[in-house]
Design a protein around this motif. Structure first.
Motif, short mmCIF file in Angstrom:
data_model
loop_
_atom_site.label_atom_id
_atom_site.label_comp_id
_atom_site.label_asym_id
_atom_site.label_seq_id
_atom_site.Cartn_x
_atom_site.Cartn_y
_atom_site.Cartn_z
N SER A 1 46.67 -59.64 -66.42
CA SER A 1 46.92 -60.89 -65.72
C SER A 1 45.63 -61.33 -65.04
CB SER A 1 48.01 -60.70 -64.68
OG SER A 1 47.54 -59.83 -63.65
N GLU A 2 45.64 -62.52 -64.50
CA GLU A 2 44.46 -63.04 -63.80
C GLU A 2 44.10 -62.15 -62.61
OE1 GLU A 2 42.94 -67.26 -61.79
OE2 GLU A 2 44.80 -67.17 -62.95
N TYR B 1 40.60 -59.84 -62.07
CA TYR B 1 39.82 -59.90 -60.82
C TYR B 1 39.54 -58.49 -60.30
CZ TYR B 1 38.71 -60.94 -55.92
OH TYR B 1 38.11 -61.00 -54.69
N GLU C 1 42.97 -70.14 -71.91
CA GLU C 1 41.60 -69.69 -72.21
C GLU C 1 41.59 -68.29 -72.80
OE1 GLU C 1 38.75 -70.09 -69.10
OE2 GLU C 1 39.24 -72.19 -68.73
N VAL C 2 42.47 -67.44 -72.32
CA VAL C 2 42.56 -66.09 -72.86
C VAL C 2 42.93 -66.14 -74.33
CG1 VAL C 2 43.88 -63.94 -72.81
CG2 VAL C 2 43.03 -64.93 -70.67
N TYR D 1 44.39 -70.61 -67.32
CA TYR D 1 43.79 -69.28 -67.52
C TYR D 1 44.33 -68.63 -68.78
CZ TYR D 1 42.87 -64.32 -67.03
OH TYR D 1 42.48 -63.04 -67.29
N ARG D 2 45.65 -68.62 -68.97
CA ARG D 2 46.23 -67.99 -70.16
C ARG D 2 45.81 -68.74 -71.43
NH1 ARG D 2 46.44 -63.31 -69.66
NH2 ARG D 2 47.21 -63.36 -71.80
N ALA E 1 38.06 -71.17 -66.45
CA ALA E 1 38.99 -70.37 -65.65
C ALA E 1 38.59 -68.90 -65.64
CB ALA E 1 40.41 -70.52 -66.19
N ILE E 2 38.17 -68.37 -66.78
CA ILE E 2 37.73 -66.96 -66.84
C ILE E 2 36.44 -66.79 -66.04
CG2 ILE E 2 36.88 -65.15 -68.38
CD1 ILE E 2 38.80 -66.18 -70.51
N TYR F 1 35.06 -71.71 -71.08
CA TYR F 1 36.01 -70.80 -70.42
C TYR F 1 35.89 -70.91 -68.90
CZ TYR F 1 35.99 -68.69 -75.09
OH TYR F 1 36.08 -68.47 -76.45
N VAL G 1 37.19 -66.55 -62.34
CA VAL G 1 37.66 -65.24 -61.88
C VAL G 1 36.47 -64.29 -61.68
CG1 VAL G 1 39.03 -63.21 -62.47
CG2 VAL G 1 39.90 -65.49 -63.00
N ASP H 1 49.53 -71.80 -68.30
CA ASP H 1 48.52 -72.20 -67.33
C ASP H 1 47.14 -72.16 -67.98
OD1 ASP H 1 47.03 -69.52 -66.51
OD2 ASP H 1 49.16 -69.06 -66.78
#
Length: 700
Positions: free
Chosen positions: A230-231, A235, A428-429, A425-426, A180-181, A178, A184, A423
């Motif tokens: 959202s990202e 954050y 990975e979510v 990040y999404r 991208a997560i 993960y 953040v 994208d």
């Protein structure tokens, strides 16, 4: 393996070896150099006796003083308790530093007391060595056993700093899975200067939190929360959470309190643990109470500080959007939590509905019911016991206190499923959501789930085969089963039947309470009167009922209902302390006599007991106990036969409770298993036998 298990597995042998080693060293020192001390025998023996008795005397004093303290606290009027707590919160800025100083003093005192007990134990061992040398007899060997026991009890308060290994082996995610997560979270940590390593644990809920673990951070992230945010909003969450732990002035106090709460001091050796718990009871409970009072006082201020930090280092708009989503989630869960145990045909269906399905349901509800949810946010009342400021006040802190500003918020861009081309990040979510769901699925869980579902369906099937009757001792289980299976409308219809068909208020109280709760969670304030009536009819609903009333009035801004809750709630709490808390206490010091029930009531209860009797009962006793001049209770004590298994005992106690709880108006029962109150010796109380199947003797 959890922390406490690890502590017992590795810490206990080390403490035992340490206790034995120190005991042998002190004993040897007494034997070798004890002869250099010209101590009269009378003085030596007196010193030995005093030294051995002192820890036991201190343990008794600790237990007695704690009992007196709790008795004094219980004697306080609920209004005094409320005023005392609120006074601390109102003066939190002035008291925070002073309270930390108090905690520091208590922490040092507790450590010195534990060290003193270690030294006293070594003194006993040393004197034992002198006695062995001087009197040359093996009969004194028991002194070494006593001193080793006392030393081990004192050493239980040695707090090992947990190794990184035990918590790093938890089911944390890997950064490579993960990135991208993790990026953040790292960005938020860097913004606040938190440079230590962190590990992310995915949970199947909508929460987030950070705990300091030695020099690392344990980050908990709910998969449902990730799916909603959202990202930018994630954050903001991380900024807020890292602000809590960064430079925390009370980290040591938190660590010590957590250690006390975890029972990590236990060795698994029952005599040692019991004695140590008595010995350290007063100092440790005093610390726990002071810490909890301190946290209550400063919690609101700390939340506000964390919000300010998130605003300064992030985006006020993203923070406001985040807060609205969190509140919409809370309101959605309030509307649906009476159906939270909605049982699907398979575990997989239930898991999906609890994570990915829940994300979509919350998002849909938040968009469809936005105007209604916003009106609730604007009207919400701040409950006295809340540890977080209400959302409206937090939005004001961010500069978004005007409901007109909420019309374009929250921002759902970048949240939820985005389909192909999404994208990183999404992506990975969604991966985190899938993995969280998959982690909840295994063969053992599936079988347990299906077995529980089958048992509930069997309850309904048996009821339906009888023609769906309204039976006072059985209808509560039917209501609960209908609710658990998500058949809410059927549950409400059946509750209406109970209210219409059963004659006694006591018999109908559970149905009234269930119906009242459902009305409140449908935002219908007529449920308030139903719950108040249920509390009046049956004190068993007092605690949960008051909680339901207070929460509804706070969420809806019902000032009239809140005023009644605050005023009448105090009266109910007084009644609870003076009467209902004493119903579940039964001791040999009570003035107990055999009870005589009205014939119709006695026959009804006996008929039910005979029907369920499959040889599991030995004797059932019924006593009379006066609580006040105008209030008494009839304790029933069930003694099971030696052949009764755990399932029979639980099922029988549950069914008897139901029939007693649906008795007659103004007749109060309490229920005990014989082993819990054997010291009462009900068999020696004249007229106490209510049911004895062995001789078919029944005394009314």
């Amino acid at each position: 393996m959890n922390e406490v298990t690890t502590q017992i597995r590795f810490r206990t042998p080390l403490l035992i070896l340490l206790a034995i080693g120190l005991t042998c060293a002190a004993l040897g020192a007494g034997i070798v150099i004890g002869g250099q001390f010209d101590i009269p025998n009378a003085v030596l023996i007196t010193g030995m006796v005093i030294s051995i008795l002192l820890p036991f005397v201190l343990a008794g004093i600790s237990f007695y003083s704690t009992s007196r303290h709790y008795a004094a606290r219980e004697a306080m009027d609920p209004a005094e308790v409320r005023e005392f707590l609120l006074a601390h919160r109102d003066r939190s800025k002035d008291l925070a530093s002073a309270k930390r100083d108090v905690l520091d003093v208590l922490w040092r005192r507790n450590n010195r007391f534990a060290a003193g007990m270690v030294l006293l134990s070594l003194l006993i061992t040393f004197l034992s060595g002198i006695c062995v040398m001087r009197f040359v007899t093996a009969k004194l060997s028991f002194l070494g056993v006593i001193s080793a026991f006392l030393l081990l009890a004192a050493l239980t308060r040695w707090r090992f700093r947990p190794s990184r290994k035990w918590y790093r082996e938890w089911d944390y995610t890997e950064e490579e899975d993960y990135p991208a997560i993790y990026a953040v979270v790292r960005r938020a940590a860097d913004a606040l200067g938190c440079t230590e390593p962190f590990y992310i644990d995915l949970l199947p809920d909508a929460n987030a939190g950070i705990a300091r673990m030695r020099d690392d951070y344990s980050v908990q992230l709910g998969a449902v929360l990730l799916g909603l945010l959202s990202e930018k909003e994630l954050y903001q969450v991380m900024l807020h959470e890292f602000a809590h732990v960064k430079g925390r002035e009370d980290q040591r106090e938190w660590d010590y309190y957590s250690w006390l709460q975890s029972d990590a001091c236990d060795t698994g050796i029952l005599p040692v643990d019991v004695f140590a718990s008595f010995l350290f009871l007063r100092p440790e409970t005093q610390y726990e109470e002071e810490f909890e009072l301190y946290r209550f006082a400063v919690s609101l201020e700390e939340e506000t500080r964390a919000d300010h930090a998130a605003k300064e280092l992030g985006s006020a708009e993203a923070a406001a959007s985040l807060l609205l989503k969190l509140k919409y989630t809370e309101l959605y869960e309030y509307e649906t939590n009476l159906e939270d145990a909605l049982w699907k045909d398979t575990l997989e269906e239930w898991v999906r509905s609890s994570v990915s399905g829940k994300i979509e349901a919350i998002r849909a509800a938040a968009q469809e019911r936005k105007a209604f949810y916003d009106s609730l946010i604007a009207a919400e009342i701040m409950p006295e016991e809340l540890s977080h400021p209400i959302v409206r006040l937090r939005l004001e802190t961010l500069g978004y206190g005007n409901p007109e500003q909420w019309k374009e918020l929250p921002d759902w861009t970048g949240a939820g499923r985005t389909g192909s081309g999404q994208d990183p990040y999404r992506a990975e979510v969604e991966k985190a959501i899938r993995n969280t769901e998959n982690a909840m699925l295994d063969e053992e869980s599936a079988e347990e789930y299906l077995q529980s579902r089958r048992e509930m369906l069997e309850v309904l099937s048996a009821w339906e085969e009888k023609g769906c009757p309204v039976q006072e001792a059985e209808y509560p289980d039917v209501l609960e089963t209908l609710q658990a299976l998500g058949r809410s409308r059927e549950m409400e219809a059946f509750a209406d039947r109970v209210l219409a068909e059963l004659p006694e208020k006591a018999s109908r109280s559970y149905a009234r309470y269930m119906k009242g709760c459902h009305l409140l969670h449908d935002w219908d304030e007529t449920g308030l009167d139903m719950i108040w009536q249920s509390i009046e009819d049956n004190g068993n609903f007092m605690e949960e009922g008051l909680s339901e009333i207070g929460l509804f009035c706070a969420l809806t801004g019902n000032e009239k209902g809140m005023a009644r809750f605050l005023e009448q709630g105090l009266e109910e709490e007084r009644k609870k302390k003076e009467i209902y808390d004493k119903l579940d206490d039964l001791s040999s010091s009570d003035h107990l006599t055999g009870e005589t029930l009205p014939e119709e009531l006695a026959n009804r209860i006996l008929s039910y007991i005979r029907e369920m009797d499959e040889g599991q009962f030995d004797t059932i006793y019924l006593l009379h106990k006066d609580i006040k001049e105008d209030f008494s209770v009839s304790p029933m004590i069930v003694r099971f036969s030696a052949s009764a298994d755990e399932n029979q005992i639980w099922d029988s106690m549950h069914r008897i409770f139901r029939v007693l709880d649906s008795g007659v108006d103004d007749w109060q029962f309490s229920l005990f298993e014989y082993g819990e109150v054997a010291s009462v010796k009900p068999e020696k109380i004249p007229g106490s036998i209510f049911y004895m199947p062995a001789t078919e003797k029944e005394t009314l």
